[in-house]
Design a protein around this motif. Structure first.
Motif, short mmCIF file in Angstrom:
data_model
loop_
_atom_site.label_atom_id
_atom_site.label_comp_id
_atom_site.label_asym_id
_atom_site.label_seq_id
_atom_site.Cartn_x
_atom_site.Cartn_y
_atom_site.Cartn_z
N ARG A 16 0.83 -1.22 0.00
CA ARG A 16 0.00 0.00 0.00
C ARG A 16 0.86 1.26 0.00
O ARG A 16 0.52 2.25 -0.64
N ALA A 72 -0.18 5.02 -0.32
CA ALA A 72 -0.62 5.17 1.07
C ALA A 72 0.46 5.85 1.91
O ALA A 72 1.65 5.80 1.57
N HIS A 118 -8.99 0.46 0.46
CA HIS A 118 -7.54 0.34 0.57
C HIS A 118 -6.98 -0.51 -0.57
O HIS A 118 -7.61 -1.47 -1.02
N ALA A 119 -5.80 -0.16 -1.01
CA ALA A 119 -5.16 -0.89 -2.11
C ALA A 119 -4.90 -2.34 -1.71
O ALA A 119 -4.51 -2.63 -0.58
#
Length: 961
Positions: free
Chosen positions: A509, A514, A577-578
């Motif tokens: 992430r 992120a 979220h990735a």
């Protein structure tokens, strides 16, 4: 909109703080003229900025705060409100009118700053003297303003979160005594938060506002460990005290500065300028400096020759310190101590030896984890006549309150039951006689209902990662997850694999935009003994060495864990979220994660007081921590384990308060809440769920009792004491005692005695209740589809008020007084208040059913069996919401949800020799009409049991005949 124009609007709003809303555009134009020539501050530009800005935008925060304050402003003392009710549509219309904004801007405000539903803080309080007005907040604002700016810019708090904190802290500060009042006075209060929910942020805000208002001695009592005290000291230094107060003129480049300033050596946040800056030494602009009497490295020690450090500046020596001429030109002293006998003894002695008159010092005492060590737990039967025996820490607290008559005591806890059972007749103890405040659950917090299906009654076979939070986050350990089985090595391997895999996903992430995950931790908590910690750390080290994280030997295990667990959970929770599309995309990050977790081959840190273990110290502030933590008390109450993602917990705890305080997995998990996993035994899981339900019942009851009239609650904390004793699972401090008050009426709108039903062994009582409910079962003969978020089938019908009273009067309960006070109130209501009851029996499409002779067949709902072999018959939120849309419901209609419930783990329904289903409980949830709220707005009515004794006295429980 350019930054100078943001400044113009923000300054215009600041100028209106503490007063009525006024023409916004005109004031922004005036402010802008001092910033840039020919400014464009049109409302069109304002609307453009609001549309494009984030929640932490400075102007958005300023508008949210002001709109919230104006909306919450009480009518009393604010003539501009023109009598409009707080947070009402009429109040919002008035604010828009006074701001003189265009209709299009007003429409944008309604989108970006929607009308508040009301303050989410629950307040139980006695009378107080209003003094902390909006004008005081505006005129004396310094540390509070810098604190919220720090939260916005450094901790990325959004506008709504800051507004919520502002409102909650004002509720507390306004109930303190005015620090510049001539007459000394004390208050004692309790603030109830959630475990790991940001209580430190709340009391930091309270301290900031209190110093601004004039409090000059601040004592913060943390838990009993150095770890927690040091964490609290650094947090306050970083977010409130600030660089200027820490340096106090010391040149950072001076070679000896590191011996004076504790953050100069190797603190990344200090070196990267993350400590709050005030822009100037506060005293240079007429604001109080904060003198630290403790540092991160050093708890409080005797001052000896340094006693003047505790003496306060007085510009006019002929006047007392509290006099405004002295108070607002003096500095504040901040002392952060752990609850340790020798430390507190030193503090009390220094205060007594101080040249200042202690009667004159406005003092704020913050007692964090106030149910730990602070409460007097000695047996009252061993007290001597007129002399109470106290535990050591409680005695020191009593001494502080005695020698500081202007001290305001504020206790903070997530488990308040010990505090509310303190003897209220003891003036020198810490019973929260003035107020009890329950904080709103903060946005983004992972709490009990994120790990337990508290409001979900579907069968285990139908639970999925999408509809069951327990299934998403909790992993049962033990052979086949049986209740009595110990956790096994395979379970620990699964936990280690989850930790490594979650670390790799965090790195993935980060690589895809992120924010960096500074900390990534796993907590193993199985025993309190230090020898056990060392043994467990060695076994984890051995298991790590053969797990194959760097050799590729773990590849297939991790691949299967990704496919069966992490990928589907992330997809089901859909948090944005990735996540890699395949395990192969994650492989490059696995080795990196494993090396970060075990940089020297050892992934474990043992956290306890054993000095024989040579290893690095746990310090989340100075360096990133990617490790497995093994420990006991040091990692329990109060201490925040940063980056906690995987918890392996198999230790049993004796009572619910201790159990809840071990819940380190509660808290904020930004960017990775879908990766959080809790490994527990079935027994520990069930114990946690029961404790969580007890806590939620307590909070729900408080919300019902926090009735406000003219902005003031009508019951005081002492009314809560006998009330708490009726909650299932709670245990008063002295089980053989009770307060001299008997609850005769509980006049609340919602009734759900979920823990009060007969024991499952008492089949005669269960059968009796089935017979008692026959009129309700017979009435519910209409098949109806109801919808509240989801559609469900129900059997519905109506009965008269008298028929409902007859049913309720026949029911048997676990204790004689479980429902007595509720029934007394319901039975007293006339038919012009409630004339009929709508009965709702939610039905399930599949599952167990019971047949009752002469009535029909009904769904049986599954519930867990808790201690004392009793079922908690709690209702579901979807069913409660559906009551609002019932056909034929009138203003004089009551509503009742009826649940036949039984042990969810029993496969079949069996019947006894008389044809009654065995172990089936008839559970009820009742909702009275709005008009049932009493005219005098008094929700609880008590009767003194022994008239010659005070209402609050501790007396022996009367013998039953």
């Amino acid at each position: 909109m350019t930054n100078p124009l943001v400044e113009a609007y923000a300054n215009a709003l600041r100028a209106m703080e503490g007063s009525a809303p006024k023409g916004l555009l005109r004031r922004a134009q005036v402010e802008a003229e001092d910033i840039v020539p020919e400014p464009d501050v049109s409302e069109a530009r304002l609307r453009e900025h609001l549309e494009a800005s984030d929640q932490d935008d400075r102007l958005r925060v300023a508008l949210t705060l002001n709109m919230g304050r104006w909306g919450n402003a009480p009518v009393e003392g604010n003539p501009w409100t023109a009598g409009t009710r707080a947070n009402s549509a009429e109040r919002r219309e008035l604010i828009i009118e006074l701001l003189k904004i265009e209709a299009e801007t007003a429409s944008a405000f309604s989108v970006h700053f929607p009308l508040a539903k009301g303050d989410g803080t629950t307040v139980i309080a006695g009378p107080w003297e209003p003094w902390y007005t909006m004008e005081v907040q505006r005129d004396r604002d310094f540390y509070w303003g810098h604190y919220i700016e720090y939260l916005r810019t450094r901790r990325n708090w959004g506008a709504q979160a800051i507004t919520t904190l502002d409102t909650a802290t004002t509720h507390i500060v306004e109930r303190l005594v005015n620090p510049s009042r001539a007459k000394a006075g004390q208050t004692k209060g309790l603030v109830v938060g959630y475990v790991q929910s940001g209580k430190t942020a709340n009391f930091t805000g309270v301290i900031a506002k209190a110093i601004d208002a004039g409090y000059r001695l601040i004592i913060v009592m943390t838990g009993t460990t150095n770890l927690l005290r040091e964490q609290t000291q650094r947090r306050l230094d970083m977010e409130l005290v600030g660089r200027e107060n820490i340096l106090r003129g010391v040149d950072e480049s001076d070679p000896g500065a590191a011996q004076i300033i504790d953050y100069l050596d190797d603190d990344d946040d200090w070196n990267n300028d993350r400590f709050v800056r005030h822009g100037v030494r506060p005293s240079e602009v007429g604001k109080p400096d904060i003198h630290r009497m403790t540092t991160q490295r050093r708890d409080y020690r005797r001052l000896q020759q340094g006693l003047p450090a505790l003496e306060f500046e007085r510009r006019d020596r002929t006047k007392q310190l509290w006099h405004p001429d002295n108070l607002f030109t003096s500095d504040a002293r901040l002392i952060i101590v752990k609850k340790n006998t020798s430390v507190l003894n030193n503090l009390v002695k220094d205060l007594k030896n101080n040249a200042d008159k202690l009667d004159d010092i406005p003092t704020l005492i913050i007692d964090d984890e106030s149910d730990q060590a602070s409460v007097n737990t000695t047996d009252p039967r061993k007290w001597k006549e007129e002399q109470k025996k106290r535990t050591a820490i409680n005695q020191h607290l009593s001494n502080l309150l005695h020698i500081l008559p202007r001290a305001q005591y504020v206790g903070y806890t997530a488990t308040p039951f010990a505090n509310v059972f303190v003897d209220p007749s003891d003036d020198e103890d810490i019973f929260p006689k003035d107020y009890l405040i329950s904080l709103e659950r903060p946005e983004g917090y992972m709490g009990a209902d994120d790990f337990h299906d508290l409001d979900l009654a579907i069968p285990d076979s139908e639970k999925t990662f999408a509809n069951s939070k327990e299934k998403a986050h909790v992993r049962l350990v033990g052979k086949q997850a049986d209740e009595d089985d110990e956790a096994e090595e395979d379970d620990l391997q699964d936990a280690l694999d989850s930790f490594v895999l979650a670390g790799a996903i965090k790195l993935y992430r980060e690589a895809h935009g992120a924010k960096p995950f500074k900390h990534h931790t796993m907590l193993v908590h199985e025993a309190m003994r230090k020898a056990a910690h060392k043994t467990r750390s060695e076994s984890i080290q051995d298991l790590w060495n053969v797990s194959g994280y760097l050799s590729g030997g773990a590849s297939e295990r991790l691949r299967q864990l990704f496919l069966d667990d992490f990928a589907p959970v992330t997809a089901a929770l859909d948090l944005g979220h990735a996540m890699p599309a395949s395990f192969d995309d994650l492989v490059p990050h696995l080795g990196v994660a494993a090396r970060q977790i075990a940089p020297n081959g050892n992934p474990v840190l043992v956290i306890n007081s054993d000095k024989d273990i040579e290893q690095e110290n746990l310090d989340f502030d100075k360096r990133p921590v990617w490790r497995i933590l093994v420990g006991g008390n040091s990692l329990a109450r109060g201490f925040t384990v940063e980056g906690l993602t995987v918890t392996y917990y198999s230790r049993n705890v004796g009572h619910s308060e201790a159990l809840m305080q071990m819940g380190r997995w509660f808290g904020f998990r930004p960017g990775y809440r879908d990766l959080v996993r809790l490994f527990v035994t079935r027994k520990v899981r069930d114990a946690f769920e029961a404790a969580c339900r007890d806590e939620e019942e307590f909070r729900r009851e408080l919300r019902q009792y926090a009735t406000m009239v003219d902005g003031r609650p009508l019951i005081t904390p002492k009314d809560i004491q006998p009330q708490v004793m009726r909650h299932g699972g709670l245990r008063p401090t002295a089980p053989n005692k009770m307060y001299n008050a008997r609850l005769v009426e509980r006049r609340t709108r919602t009734k759900e005695p979920s823990s009060g039903y007969p024991n499952l062994d008492d089949q005669s009582a269960l059968s009796h209740n089935i017979d008692a409910c026959r009129p309700l079962l017979k009435a519910a003969k209409h098949h109806t589809s109801l919808k509240a978020g989801r559609t469900f089938e129900a059997l519905t019908g109506t009965v008269t008020h008298k028929e409902m009273i007859d049913v309720l009067s026949e029911l048997k309960w676990a204790k004689d007084d479980t429902f007595t006070a509720d029934l007394a109130w319901i039975a007293s209501l006339p038919e012009d208040i409630v004339d009929q009851w709508h009965i709702v029996l939610p039905q399930q499409k599949t599952g167990r059913r019971i047949s009752i002779e002469g009535v029909g067949e009904f769904t049986v709902h599954g519930r867990k069996v808790e201690k004392e072999n009793r079922i908690r018959g709690n209702s579901e939120s979807a069913h409660r919401k559906a009551l609002d849309d019932l056909a034929d419901k009138t203003p004089t209609s009551g509503c009742a949800i009826l649940y036949p419930v039984m042990d969810k783990d029993r496969p079949d329904v069996e019947v006894d020799d008389d044809g009654y289903p065995i172990g089936v409980v008839m559970a009820l949830m009742l909702q009275l009409p709005d008009a049932a709220v009493p005219d005098d707005r008094k929700p609880l009515v008590y009767k003194v049991q022994i008239p010659e004794k005070p209402y609050y006295a501790l007396v022996d429980e009367p013998s039953k005949p």
